[in-house]
Design a protein around this motif. Sequence first.
Motif, PDB file in Angstrom:
ATOM      1  N   ALA A 407      -1.346 -33.980  21.979  1.00  0.00           N
ATOM      2  CA  ALA A 407      -2.062 -35.094  22.604  1.00  0.00           C
ATOM      3  C   ALA A 407      -3.558 -34.822  22.647  1.00  0.00           C
ATOM      4  N   ASP A 408      -4.324 -35.891  22.652  1.00  0.00           N
ATOM      5  CA  ASP A 408      -5.785 -35.839  22.725  1.00  0.00           C
ATOM      6  C   ASP A 408      -6.211 -35.042  23.958  1.00  0.00           C
ATOM      7  N   GLU A 409      -7.001 -34.016  23.759  1.00  0.00           N
ATOM      8  CA  GLU A 409      -7.394 -33.132  24.861  1.00  0.00           C
ATOM      9  C   GLU A 409      -8.286 -33.838  25.875  1.00  0.00           C
ATOM     10  N   GLU A 410      -9.142 -34.739  25.399  1.00  0.00           N
ATOM     11  CA  GLU A 410     -10.013 -35.475  26.325  1.00  0.00           C
ATOM     12  C   GLU A 410      -9.189 -36.362  27.258  1.00  0.00           C
ATOM     13  N   ILE A 411      -8.154 -37.002  26.690  1.00  0.00           N
ATOM     14  CA  ILE A 411      -7.277 -37.840  27.508  1.00  0.00           C
ATOM     15  C   ILE A 411      -6.532 -36.976  28.524  1.00  0.00           C
ATOM     16  N   ARG A 412      -6.072 -35.828  28.084  1.00  0.00           N
ATOM     17  CA  ARG A 412      -5.365 -34.918  28.990  1.00  0.00           C
ATOM     18  C   ARG A 412      -6.266 -34.533  30.162  1.00  0.00           C
ATOM     19  N   SER A 413      -7.532 -34.261  29.874  1.00  0.00           N
ATOM     20  CA  SER A 413      -8.491 -33.900  30.918  1.00  0.00           C
ATOM     21  C   SER A 413      -8.696 -35.067  31.889  1.00  0.00           C
ATOM     22  N   GLN A 414      -8.757 -36.294  31.355  1.00  0.00           N
ATOM     23  CA  GLN A 414      -8.913 -37.479  32.210  1.00  0.00           C
ATOM     24  C   GLN A 414      -7.724 -37.632  33.161  1.00  0.00           C
ATOM     25  N   VAL A 415      -6.531 -37.414  32.629  1.00  0.00           N
ATOM     26  CA  VAL A 415      -5.324 -37.565  33.445  1.00  0.00           C
ATOM     27  C   VAL A 415      -5.279 -36.507  34.546  1.00  0.00           C
ATOM     28  N   LEU A 416      -5.637 -35.277  34.211  1.00  0.00           N
ATOM     29  CA  LEU A 416      -5.664 -34.214  35.225  1.00  0.00           C
ATOM     30  C   LEU A 416      -6.633 -34.571  36.350  1.00  0.00           C
ATOM     31  N   HIS A 417      -7.787 -35.119  35.976  1.00  0.00           N
ATOM     32  CA  HIS A 417      -8.766 -35.541  36.992  1.00  0.00           C
ATOM     33  C   HIS A 417      -8.214 -36.681  37.831  1.00  0.00           C
ATOM     34  N   LEU A 418      -7.429 -37.559  37.187  1.00  0.00           N
ATOM     35  CA  LEU A 418      -6.858 -38.700  37.887  1.00  0.00           C
ATOM     36  C   LEU A 418      -5.911 -38.252  39.005  1.00  0.00           C
ATOM     37  N   TYR A 419      -5.137 -37.206  38.753  1.00  0.00           N
ATOM     38  CA  TYR A 419      -4.245 -36.683  39.797  1.00  0.00           C
ATOM     39  C   TYR A 419      -5.042 -36.268  41.032  1.00  0.00           C
ATOM     40  N   VAL A 420      -6.145 -35.580  40.802  1.00  0.00           N
ATOM     41  CA  VAL A 420      -6.976 -35.116  41.925  1.00  0.00           C
ATOM     42  C   VAL A 420      -7.568 -36.312  42.668  1.00  0.00           C
ATOM     43  N   GLN A 421      -8.122 -37.235  41.905  1.00  0.00           N
ATOM     44  CA  GLN A 421      -8.789 -38.404  42.488  1.00  0.00           C
ATOM     45  C   GLN A 421      -7.819 -39.258  43.300  1.00  0.00           C
ATOM     46  N   ILE A 422      -6.671 -39.546  42.732  1.00  0.00           N
ATOM     47  CA  ILE A 422      -5.689 -40.394  43.419  1.00  0.00           C
ATOM     48  C   ILE A 422      -5.128 -39.677  44.639  1.00  0.00           C
ATOM     49  N   GLY A 423      -4.894 -38.369  44.538  1.00  0.00           N
ATOM     50  CA  GLY A 423      -4.391 -37.603  45.674  1.00  0.00           C
ATOM     51  C   GLY A 423      -5.324 -37.671  46.867  1.00  0.00           C
ATOM     52  N   VAL A 424      -6.606 -37.521  46.624  1.00  0.00           N
ATOM     53  CA  VAL A 424      -7.593 -37.584  47.709  1.00  0.00           C
ATOM     54  C   VAL A 424      -7.581 -38.961  48.361  1.00  0.00           C
ATOM     55  N   LEU A 425      -7.543 -40.008  47.541  1.00  0.00           N
ATOM     56  CA  LEU A 425      -7.565 -41.367  48.079  1.00  0.00           C
ATOM     57  C   LEU A 425      -6.328 -41.657  48.924  1.00  0.00           C
ATOM     58  N   ILE A 426      -5.151 -41.234  48.452  1.00  0.00           N
ATOM     59  CA  ILE A 426      -3.932 -41.469  49.232  1.00  0.00           C
ATOM     60  C   ILE A 426      -3.976 -40.724  50.556  1.00  0.00           C
ATOM     61  N   GLU A 427      -4.388 -39.475  50.524  1.00  0.00           N
ATOM     62  CA  GLU A 427      -4.438 -38.678  51.757  1.00  0.00           C
ATOM     63  C   GLU A 427      -5.410 -39.262  52.766  1.00  0.00           C
ATOM     64  N   GLU A 428      -6.449 -39.930  52.280  1.00  0.00           N
ATOM     65  CA  GLU A 428      -7.432 -40.555  53.168  1.00  0.00           C
ATOM     66  C   GLU A 428      -7.019 -41.963  53.594  1.00  0.00           C
ATOM     67  N   GLY A 429      -5.848 -42.426  53.131  1.00  0.00           N
ATOM     68  CA  GLY A 429      -5.378 -43.758  53.499  1.00  0.00           C
ATOM     69  C   GLY A 429      -6.035 -44.883  52.734  1.00  0.00           C
ATOM     70  N   LYS A 430      -6.651 -44.569  51.580  1.00  0.00           N
ATOM     71  CA  LYS A 430      -7.323 -45.584  50.756  1.00  0.00           C
ATOM     72  C   LYS A 430      -6.388 -45.990  49.625  1.00  0.00           C
ATOM     73  N   PHE A 431      -5.310 -46.684  49.989  1.00  0.00           N
ATOM     74  CA  PHE A 431      -4.247 -46.983  49.041  1.00  0.00           C
ATOM     75  C   PHE A 431      -4.669 -48.037  48.019  1.00  0.00           C
ATOM     76  N   LYS A 432      -5.403 -49.024  48.470  1.00  0.00           N
ATOM     77  CA  LYS A 432      -5.858 -50.074  47.557  1.00  0.00           C
ATOM     78  C   LYS A 432      -6.758 -49.496  46.475  1.00  0.00           C
ATOM     79  N   GLU A 433      -7.695 -48.662  46.870  1.00  0.00           N
ATOM     80  CA  GLU A 433      -8.608 -48.053  45.901  1.00  0.00           C
ATOM     81  C   GLU A 433      -7.849 -47.144  44.939  1.00  0.00           C
ATOM     82  N   ALA A 434      -6.836 -46.435  45.443  1.00  0.00           N
ATOM     83  CA  ALA A 434      -6.027 -45.568  44.585  1.00  0.00           C
ATOM     84  C   ALA A 434      -5.306 -46.394  43.529  1.00  0.00           C
ATOM     85  N   LEU A 435      -4.692 -47.510  43.950  1.00  0.00           N
ATOM     86  CA  LEU A 435      -3.941 -48.344  43.017  1.00  0.00           C
ATOM     87  C   LEU A 435      -4.878 -49.030  42.024  1.00  0.00           C
ATOM     88  N   GLU A 436      -6.023 -49.474  42.495  1.00  0.00           N
ATOM     89  CA  GLU A 436      -7.013 -50.081  41.596  1.00  0.00           C
ATOM     90  C   GLU A 436      -7.480 -49.078  40.551  1.00  0.00           C
TER      91      GLU A 436
END
Length: 539
Positions: A407-436
């Motif tokens: 798989a494309d390494e740049e895409i893999r890096s984006q997805v890994l970052h997405l896990y971190v970003q979405i995790g922070v938003l969910i833990e902070e109760g920002k569910f709409k922003e996470a889903l968007e």
Amino acid sequence: MTIFIGGAWPYANGSLHLGRVASLLPGDILARYYRLKGEEVLYVSGSDCHGTPISVQANLEGVTPDVIAERYHKEFDECFRQLGFSYDIYTRTDDSFHHRAVQKLFLQLLDNGHLVRKSVEQTFCYACDQFLPDRFVEGQCPHCGQIARGDQCDACSSLLDPIDLINQTCKLCGNTPGARQTEHFYFTLSLFQEKLECYLAESTGWRENAVHLTERYLKEGLLDRAVTRDLPWGIDVPVEGFEGKKIYVWLEAVCGYLTASMKWASANGKDWRHFWMKNNTTAYYVHGKDNIPFHTLIWPAILSGVGHLHLPDRIISSEYLTLEGKKFSTSRNWAVWLPDLLERYDPDTIRYFLMINGPEKRDSDFSWREFIYSHNSELLGAFGNFVNRNLSFIQKFYGGSVPDAVADEEIRSQVLHLYVQIGVLIEEGKFKEALETIFAYVRRSNKYFDERKPWSELNNDPPNCSTTLVTCIHIIANLSNLLEPFLPFTCEKIRGFLGLNEPSWGYTQVPPGQLLPLPELLFQRIDLSRIQEEVERLG
């Protein structure tokens, strides 16, 4: 880390409408997310079976309150199951375990000096020959002048005593009630003023509405509150001389978070103290803004009064959901009822709309037009289309076998970052922003597929075609993890397509050579004619 999640307890006096569900759904998203991370999670709730609304409904139908409570508790339990709520325990306040545990907590508060006897005047209807439960008394709020029930004004959020209402009427007979002396226990909430001020100052992770409303109550000064009432329905006061009186529902219902934890532990051979007496627990409380003072002031004071119990950490308090621009009204049938909606629409469509358009920071509106358009454009048009076009391509040109490529390494890096970003938003109760954010990535992934043109690469550059498809299959696999808290039924289908087992909160790959079945559509298009049909059903 241990995670406790308490979802508000709906009154078992009528079917759930979407306004109520919108305030409860964040609890399930939190529970699913933290389980994916491998944390110990306890997610509890139940039906409030002792509230005055149940007695009101029972009087209207000419039956006993337990008949009403049984009917709607079963309905709630089934609706939550269909909608994918993953409670560890969903119980009820008329359960014998809850009764015994609440009585024990009551006696602990009494022994610790936090309950005092007072002889007071209580609203009494001479026509009905009975003391009136607070919600059986209606009148004008003494603070804002709006029509209010006896214990709380929905217009200005003031906590009330029914004796203070102006122009009182009895909901049972419509006459003007009087007052009569009676003796009750009062919880010394005023003595917790300073402690609760410090608690608020040190708290983080509360929504703004919870902070502002709690500040207001503290500024006005906390008052002691009655914890017993002259009622025929509820938990008996376990004190000699108080026979026939019941523990007030506002105290015993909020204690349900703790008693449900105890019942879960008893049934599963666990220790409830693991979630209630540890410093490394994070406790979330999920409810509507009308319940804020009970979770930010009264419940912390009760827990402090009992002693050594973990106070709420994160307050996830939703604003109100309106319907086609107007307030939900059960009396006028201006509502969308969950049992009815679940019969006709995909549960993930409901979950998606309530998060992407939910009342997270401000009041929001449910409109049938937006509900159906969001399903067709986002769930079907963006997400479903991305999954289907990739799986169909592999079926048609690769015999259903995942190509052997990296798989494309740049895409893999984006997805890994997405896990971190979405995790922070969910833990902070920002569910709409996470889903968007996730759906913004879905649209980028569709763009990636279009720009790579695998239909052209197939003949002109087969290795690059394999890379494109493997990259997209890996994106789909990881979307099934990232969207699992929000769209659990759809994500389970996707993992079935890809031959994956349990979801996880980390980068997931599909092995080369994995045989993929003929894909089925994740979502069906909803005909736009349904918009007018649904609007005409209202009221």
